[in-house]
Design a protein around this motif. Structure first.
Motif, PDB file in Angstrom:
ATOM      1  N   ASN A   1      12.758  -1.529  -6.983  1.00 23.60           N
ATOM      2  CA  ASN A   1      12.391   0.109  -7.342  1.00 23.60           C
ATOM      3  C   ASN A   1      11.179  -0.034  -7.810  1.00 23.60           C
ATOM      4  O   ASN A   1      10.880  -0.428  -8.914  1.00 23.60           O
ATOM      5  N   ALA A   2      10.229   0.793  -6.969  1.00 28.95           N
ATOM      6  CA  ALA A   2       8.963   0.941  -7.732  1.00 28.95           C
ATOM      7  C   ALA A   2       8.701   1.801  -8.836  1.00 28.95           C
ATOM      8  O   ALA A   2       7.662   1.641  -9.761  1.00 28.95           O
ATOM      9  N   ARG A   3       9.475   2.746  -9.015  1.00 29.03           N
ATOM     10  CA  ARG A   3       9.570   3.709 -10.078  1.00 29.03           C
ATOM     11  C   ARG A   3      10.082   3.219 -11.219  1.00 29.03           C
ATOM     12  O   ARG A   3       9.295   3.062 -12.300  1.00 29.03           O
ATOM     13  N   THR A   4      10.840   2.510 -11.347  1.00 29.47           N
ATOM     14  CA  THR A   4      11.668   1.776 -12.762  1.00 29.47           C
ATOM     15  C   THR A   4      10.842   0.372 -12.854  1.00 29.47           C
ATOM     16  O   THR A   4      11.120  -0.301 -13.751  1.00 29.47           O
ATOM     17  N   LYS A   5      10.235  -0.185 -11.981  1.00 27.49           N
ATOM     18  CA  LYS A   5       9.637  -1.395 -11.923  1.00 27.49           C
ATOM     19  C   LYS A   5      10.891  -2.502 -11.991  1.00 27.49           C
ATOM     20  O   LYS A   5      10.550  -3.340 -13.116  1.00 27.49           O
ATOM     21  N   THR A   6      11.550  -2.721 -11.368  1.00 22.37           N
ATOM     22  CA  THR A   6      12.489  -3.783 -11.315  1.00 22.37           C
ATOM     23  C   THR A   6      12.718  -4.135  -9.854  1.00 22.37           C
ATOM     24  O   THR A   6      12.792  -3.578  -9.085  1.00 22.37           O
ATOM     25  N   MET A   7      12.712  -5.719  -9.923  1.00 26.05           N
ATOM     26  CA  MET A   7      13.254  -6.246  -8.798  1.00 26.05           C
ATOM     27  C   MET A   7      14.376  -7.229  -9.127  1.00 26.05           C
ATOM     28  O   MET A   7      14.374  -8.079 -10.158  1.00 26.05           O
TER      29      MET A   7
ATOM     30  N   TYR B   1      12.959  -9.543 -11.985  1.00 23.17           N
ATOM     31  CA  TYR B   1      11.559  -9.369 -12.548  1.00 23.17           C
ATOM     32  C   TYR B   1      11.461  -7.798 -13.153  1.00 23.17           C
ATOM     33  O   TYR B   1      11.534  -6.780 -12.549  1.00 23.17           O
ATOM     34  N   ARG B   2      10.629  -7.935 -14.375  1.00 22.14           N
ATOM     35  CA  ARG B   2      10.407  -6.759 -14.950  1.00 22.14           C
ATOM     36  C   ARG B   2       9.192  -6.754 -15.788  1.00 22.14           C
ATOM     37  O   ARG B   2       8.660  -7.973 -15.982  1.00 22.14           O
ATOM     38  N   PRO B   3       8.300  -5.579 -15.802  1.00 26.26           N
ATOM     39  CA  PRO B   3       7.277  -5.686 -16.771  1.00 26.26           C
ATOM     40  C   PRO B   3       7.462  -6.081 -17.973  1.00 26.26           C
ATOM     41  O   PRO B   3       8.526  -5.716 -18.657  1.00 26.26           O
TER      42      PRO B   3
ATOM     43  N   ALA C   1       0.517 -11.716 -14.921  1.00 32.11           N
ATOM     44  CA  ALA C   1       0.079 -10.783 -13.809  1.00 32.11           C
ATOM     45  C   ALA C   1       1.122  -9.500 -13.715  1.00 32.11           C
ATOM     46  O   ALA C   1       2.013  -9.813 -14.207  1.00 32.11           O
ATOM     47  N   PRO C   2       0.424  -8.502 -13.200  1.00 34.21           N
ATOM     48  CA  PRO C   2       1.210  -7.245 -13.218  1.00 34.21           C
ATOM     49  C   PRO C   2       2.512  -7.171 -12.485  1.00 34.21           C
ATOM     50  O   PRO C   2       2.462  -7.923 -11.426  1.00 34.21           O
ATOM     51  N   TRP C   3       3.332  -6.748 -12.709  1.00 34.04           N
ATOM     52  CA  TRP C   3       4.617  -6.826 -11.847  1.00 34.04           C
ATOM     53  C   TRP C   3       4.416  -6.237 -10.252  1.00 34.04           C
ATOM     54  O   TRP C   3       4.931  -7.062  -9.402  1.00 34.04           O
ATOM     55  N   ASP C   4       3.637  -5.527  -9.993  1.00 32.85           N
ATOM     56  CA  ASP C   4       3.448  -5.063  -8.649  1.00 32.85           C
ATOM     57  C   ASP C   4       2.681  -6.454  -7.894  1.00 32.85           C
ATOM     58  O   ASP C   4       3.448  -6.556  -6.705  1.00 32.85           O
ATOM     59  N   LEU C   5       1.973  -7.151  -8.415  1.00 39.04           N
ATOM     60  CA  LEU C   5       1.472  -8.374  -7.747  1.00 39.04           C
ATOM     61  C   LEU C   5       2.551  -9.385  -7.638  1.00 39.04           C
ATOM     62  O   LEU C   5       2.686 -10.180  -6.602  1.00 39.04           O
TER      63      LEU C   5
ATOM     64  N   ASN D   1       0.784  -1.194   0.131  1.00 33.58           N
ATOM     65  CA  ASN D   1      -0.024  -0.010   0.130  1.00 33.58           C
ATOM     66  C   ASN D   1       0.892   1.572   0.126  1.00 33.58           C
ATOM     67  O   ASN D   1       0.368   2.293  -0.560  1.00 33.58           O
ATOM     68  N   LYS D   2       2.224   1.101   0.417  1.00 37.99           N
ATOM     69  CA  LYS D   2       2.717   2.347   0.453  1.00 37.99           C
ATOM     70  C   LYS D   2       3.969   2.466  -0.449  1.00 37.99           C
ATOM     71  O   LYS D   2       4.097   3.357  -1.236  1.00 37.99           O
ATOM     72  N   PHE D   3       4.984   1.545  -0.448  1.00 34.36           N
ATOM     73  CA  PHE D   3       6.108   1.498  -1.142  1.00 34.36           C
ATOM     74  C   PHE D   3       5.695   1.561  -2.631  1.00 34.36           C
ATOM     75  O   PHE D   3       6.382   2.321  -3.471  1.00 34.36           O
ATOM     76  N   LEU D   4       4.873   0.668  -3.010  1.00 34.86           N
ATOM     77  CA  LEU D   4       4.563   0.380  -4.362  1.00 34.86           C
ATOM     78  C   LEU D   4       3.870   1.823  -4.843  1.00 34.86           C
ATOM     79  O   LEU D   4       3.798   2.124  -6.103  1.00 34.86           O
TER      80      LEU D   4
END
Lengths: 76, 196
Positions: free
Chosen positions: B84-90, B111-113, B12-16, A25-28
Motif C-alpha cells: 500500500n503506497a499510501r500507508t507505506k506498508t509491504m 517493510y515499513r518506514p 534507504a527510503p521505503w519506496d526504493l 512511476n505510477k503506483f508509488l
C-alpha cells in the motif's frame, strides 16, 4: 531471471519491464489502475499453462497439511 | 517447530526498498532461486497491490537430509504480497509448495518506514519451520532455520545491490535526458547562427 516455463521467458521479460516501470512511476505516486493489462493477460495465460503442464499443484497445495490427515506419518 | 524473528534497518527510503524487493532475483548472492513468475496480480479499491508469485528454487540440502526428505531437485514456493503506497506498508508471505507433507517453511516479511527517519526502512522477518513424520525432524528444523539465517544475510546484501542498480539506472536515464537536451540546444543555437 527465468520463468517456470521456458516458453514464457520473453513474455515474462516484457511484462516485468512494464510492471517495474509502472510500480516505480505510477503506483508509488498513487495510481490505482491495473498494471500492464494486455501484457499480463498473455504472460499469465502462458504461465498457467506451464504450471499445469509441470503438474505444480499451486492452488490445491495452498492448504494446511501438518496436523491434518494429509501429514505424512510413520508406518505403525 | 522452530521460529526465528529478526529485524533489520535498511539505509534507504521505503519506496526504493519495495521496488528492490520485486526485483530481487536474480542476484549474485543467492543462486538458489531459478525462476519467478507472477500468477495473479490486482489493485483493490483501497489502492493495495496484491501479487501472487511462484518461485522455483533449488534447495541446497546436504545428502543425508535429501535421503530422508526426498530428491534434491527443484522446489517451488508460493509468495503472496500486499503493498500500500499510501500507508507505506509491504507485507510478503512465502511458503514452500514442495514436500509440504513433511516440511513447511512459512516466512513473513514486513517493510515499513523507520518511525524516526523516513530515509530508512525497517524490515521485520519471521520464519516458522515445521518438520514432521520423518526421522531427525528436530535436527532438520534446526538445520533449516540456520539456513534461513544465512540466507537472510545474503538477502540483505542482495537488496542493497539491487537498490544500487536501480539508482544507477535512474542516474543513467537522467544523464541521457540531459545529454539529449544539451544536443538539441546546441543544434538550435547553431541553426540560429547559420547565415542560411
Amino acid at each position: 531471471m527465468n520463468s517456470v516455463g521456458e516458453e514464457c521467458n520473453e513474455l515474462k521479460r516484457s511484462y516485468d519491464e512494464c510492471f517495474n516501470h509502472w510500480f516505480a512511476n505510477k503506483f508509488l505516486n498513487g495510481d490505482r489502475n491495473e498494471p500492464c493489462p494486455d501484457l499480463f493477460a498473455k504472460y499469465q495465460s502462458c504461465v498457467k499453462k506451464a504450471i499445469k503442464d509441470k503438474d505444480i499443484e499451486l492452488w490445491e497445495l495452498e492448504r494446511n497439511v501438518l496436523g491434518t490427515e494429509h501429514e505424512k506419518k510413520p508406518p505403525k | 517447530m522452530r521460529i526465528r524473528q529478526a529485524e533489520h534497518v535498511f539505509d534507504a527510503p521505503w519506496d526504493l526498498v519495495v521496488r528492490a524487493q520485486f526485483r530481487k532475483y536474480p542476484n549474485e548472492f543467492n543462486n538458489a532461486v531459478e525462476g519467478v513468475d507472477v500468477v495473479e496480480r490486482r489493485v483493490d479499491k483501497t489502492g493495495t497491490l496484491y501479487s501472487h508469485r511462484l518461485l522455483s528454487t533449488r534447495w541446497g540440502l546436504p545428502g543425508w537430509a535429501t535421503k530422508i526428505i526426498g530428491s534434491n531437485g527443484l522446489g517451488y514456493g508460493s509468495e503472496h504480497s500486499e503493498v500500500n503506497a499510501r500507508t507505506k506498508t509491504m507485507e510478503m508471505k512465502t511458503r514452500n509448495l514442495t514436500f509440504c507433507n513433511i516440511i513447511t517453511v512459512d516466512e513473513k516479511m514486513t517493510y515499513r518506514p523507520h518511525p524516526e527517519d523516513k530515509n530508512k526502512t525497517v524490515l521485520h522477518q519471521e520464519s516458522v519451520v515445521n518438520v514432521q513424520g520423518v526421522p531427525l525432524s528436530s535436527y532438520i528444523e534446526h538445520y533449516v532455520i540456520d539456513n534461513i539465517a544465512t540466507n537472510a544475510e545474503k538477502g540483505k546484501k542482495a537488496m542493497v545491490s539491487v537498490m544500487e542498480k536501480i539508482q544507477k539506472e535512474s542516474l543513467e536515464l537522467q544523464h541521457g535526458a540531459q545529454k539529449t537536451m544539451e544536443e538539441a540546444f546546441q543544434k538550435l543555437h547553431f541553426n540560429e547562427r547559420s547565415p542560411f
